[in-house]
Scaffold this motif. Structure first.
Motif, PDB file in Angstrom:
ATOM      1  N   ALA A  83      45.918  73.854  48.011  1.00  0.00           N
ATOM      2  CA  ALA A  83      45.119  74.442  46.933  1.00  0.00           C
ATOM      3  C   ALA A  83      43.922  73.557  46.581  1.00  0.00           C
ATOM      4  O   ALA A  83      42.814  74.061  46.353  1.00  0.00           O
ATOM      5  CB  ALA A  83      45.991  74.655  45.694  1.00  0.00           C
ATOM      6  N   ARG A  84      44.103  72.236  46.594  1.00  0.00           N
ATOM      7  CA  ARG A  84      42.986  71.331  46.299  1.00  0.00           C
ATOM      8  C   ARG A  84      41.907  71.425  47.370  1.00  0.00           C
ATOM      9  O   ARG A  84      40.716  71.430  47.066  1.00  0.00           O
ATOM     10  CB  ARG A  84      43.499  69.887  46.203  1.00  0.00           C
ATOM     11  CG  ARG A  84      44.052  69.539  44.852  1.00  0.00           C
ATOM     12  CD  ARG A  84      44.331  68.033  44.726  1.00  0.00           C
ATOM     13  NE  ARG A  84      45.665  67.883  44.174  1.00  0.00           N
ATOM     14  CZ  ARG A  84      46.723  67.391  44.783  1.00  0.00           C
ATOM     15  NH1 ARG A  84      46.625  66.931  45.990  1.00  0.00           N
ATOM     16  NH2 ARG A  84      47.890  67.353  44.200  1.00  0.00           N
ATOM     17  N   ARG A  85      42.345  71.503  48.635  1.00  0.00           N
ATOM     18  CA  ARG A  85      41.374  71.635  49.725  1.00  0.00           C
ATOM     19  C   ARG A  85      40.595  72.929  49.610  1.00  0.00           C
ATOM     20  O   ARG A  85      39.394  72.966  49.854  1.00  0.00           O
ATOM     21  CB  ARG A  85      42.091  71.561  51.090  1.00  0.00           C
ATOM     22  CG  ARG A  85      42.387  70.162  51.540  1.00  0.00           C
ATOM     23  CD  ARG A  85      42.772  70.103  53.008  1.00  0.00           C
ATOM     24  NE  ARG A  85      43.850  71.014  53.374  1.00  0.00           N
ATOM     25  CZ  ARG A  85      45.142  70.695  53.397  1.00  0.00           C
ATOM     26  NH1 ARG A  85      45.524  69.466  53.082  1.00  0.00           N
ATOM     27  NH2 ARG A  85      46.046  71.578  53.741  1.00  0.00           N
ATOM     28  N   GLU A 134      60.382  69.771  46.633  1.00  0.00           N
ATOM     29  CA  GLU A 134      59.334  68.897  46.107  1.00  0.00           C
ATOM     30  C   GLU A 134      58.244  68.679  47.154  1.00  0.00           C
ATOM     31  O   GLU A 134      57.045  68.743  46.851  1.00  0.00           O
ATOM     32  CB  GLU A 134      59.942  67.562  45.682  1.00  0.00           C
ATOM     33  CG  GLU A 134      58.946  66.595  45.067  1.00  0.00           C
ATOM     34  CD  GLU A 134      59.601  65.289  44.669  1.00  0.00           C
ATOM     35  OE1 GLU A 134      59.395  64.868  43.521  1.00  0.00           O
ATOM     36  OE2 GLU A 134      60.321  64.705  45.512  1.00  0.00           O
ATOM     37  N   LYS A 135      58.658  68.446  48.392  1.00  0.00           N
ATOM     38  CA  LYS A 135      57.701  68.236  49.482  1.00  0.00           C
ATOM     39  C   LYS A 135      56.855  69.490  49.703  1.00  0.00           C
ATOM     40  O   LYS A 135      55.634  69.398  49.879  1.00  0.00           O
ATOM     41  CB  LYS A 135      58.452  67.859  50.761  1.00  0.00           C
ATOM     42  CG  LYS A 135      57.574  67.415  51.880  1.00  0.00           C
ATOM     43  CD  LYS A 135      58.410  66.933  53.049  1.00  0.00           C
ATOM     44  CE  LYS A 135      57.519  66.437  54.169  1.00  0.00           C
ATOM     45  NZ  LYS A 135      58.295  65.948  55.301  1.00  0.00           N
ATOM     46  N   GLU A 136      57.500  70.646  49.673  1.00  0.00           N
ATOM     47  CA  GLU A 136      56.776  71.914  49.845  1.00  0.00           C
ATOM     48  C   GLU A 136      55.792  72.123  48.697  1.00  0.00           C
ATOM     49  O   GLU A 136      54.660  72.577  48.900  1.00  0.00           O
ATOM     50  CB  GLU A 136      57.746  73.086  49.941  1.00  0.00           C
ATOM     51  CG  GLU A 136      57.098  74.445  50.070  1.00  0.00           C
ATOM     52  CD  GLU A 136      56.225  74.602  51.293  1.00  0.00           C
ATOM     53  OE1 GLU A 136      55.381  75.529  51.281  1.00  0.00           O
ATOM     54  OE2 GLU A 136      56.356  73.837  52.265  1.00  0.00           O
ATOM     55  N   GLN A 137      56.205  71.783  47.493  1.00  0.00           N
ATOM     56  CA  GLN A 137      55.332  71.916  46.331  1.00  0.00           C
ATOM     57  C   GLN A 137      54.111  71.001  46.473  1.00  0.00           C
ATOM     58  O   GLN A 137      52.981  71.418  46.186  1.00  0.00           O
ATOM     59  CB  GLN A 137      56.116  71.569  45.067  1.00  0.00           C
ATOM     60  CG  GLN A 137      55.566  72.157  43.805  1.00  0.00           C
ATOM     61  CD  GLN A 137      56.520  71.883  42.645  1.00  0.00           C
ATOM     62  OE1 GLN A 137      57.028  70.771  42.507  1.00  0.00           O
ATOM     63  NE2 GLN A 137      56.744  72.888  41.821  1.00  0.00           N
TER      64      GLN A 137
END
Length: 121
Positions: free
Chosen positions: A116-118, A106-109
């Motif tokens: 991806a947002r950056r 979950e943390k990696e996701q």
């Protein structure tokens, strides 16, 4: 996750089997009733004449037999509870490992989403 079942629960399971065998062996030699009980006749099959059912009288357990049966019964029940506890401890450990693995995923996701947002802005 662990690939194999740990030795400790297997050892506990072996102790349970040993306790069960130690309990069952003398029980096979005991009278069928703890208390003295009169027997009853069986029923004769009307066509074959074979007698089925019925019991011989039981003299009941002697005080020594009753004490030994109780001691072995307690030992068997104790080993059974130890086996259940060992199995539950194993399951808890497996569940903790699964939770840790899923939390890491979950943390990696979340990290990948942030990257991806950056990159998109």
């Amino acid at each position: 996750m662990a690939d194999s079942f740990p030795n400790d629960p297997i050892d506990v399971q072996m102790r349970l089997h040993q306790a069960r065998a130690e309990y069952a062996a003398p029980c096979r030699t005991l009278p069928w009733s703890v208390e003295p009980v009169a027997g009853w006749p069986g029923e004769v099959h009307p066509h074959t004449g074979v007698v089925t059912g019925g019991r011989d009288a039981s003299p009941g357990y002697t005080p020594e037999q009753a004490a030994e049966e109780k001691r072995l019964s307690i030992t068997e029940r104790l080993e059974k509870q130890r086996t259940v506890l060992a199995w539950l401890q194993y399951q808890v450990a497996q569940t903790r490992q699964t939770i840790q693995r899923l939390e890491a995923e979950e943390k990696e996701q979340e990290r990948r989403r942030a990257v991806a947002r950056r990159e998109m802005s």
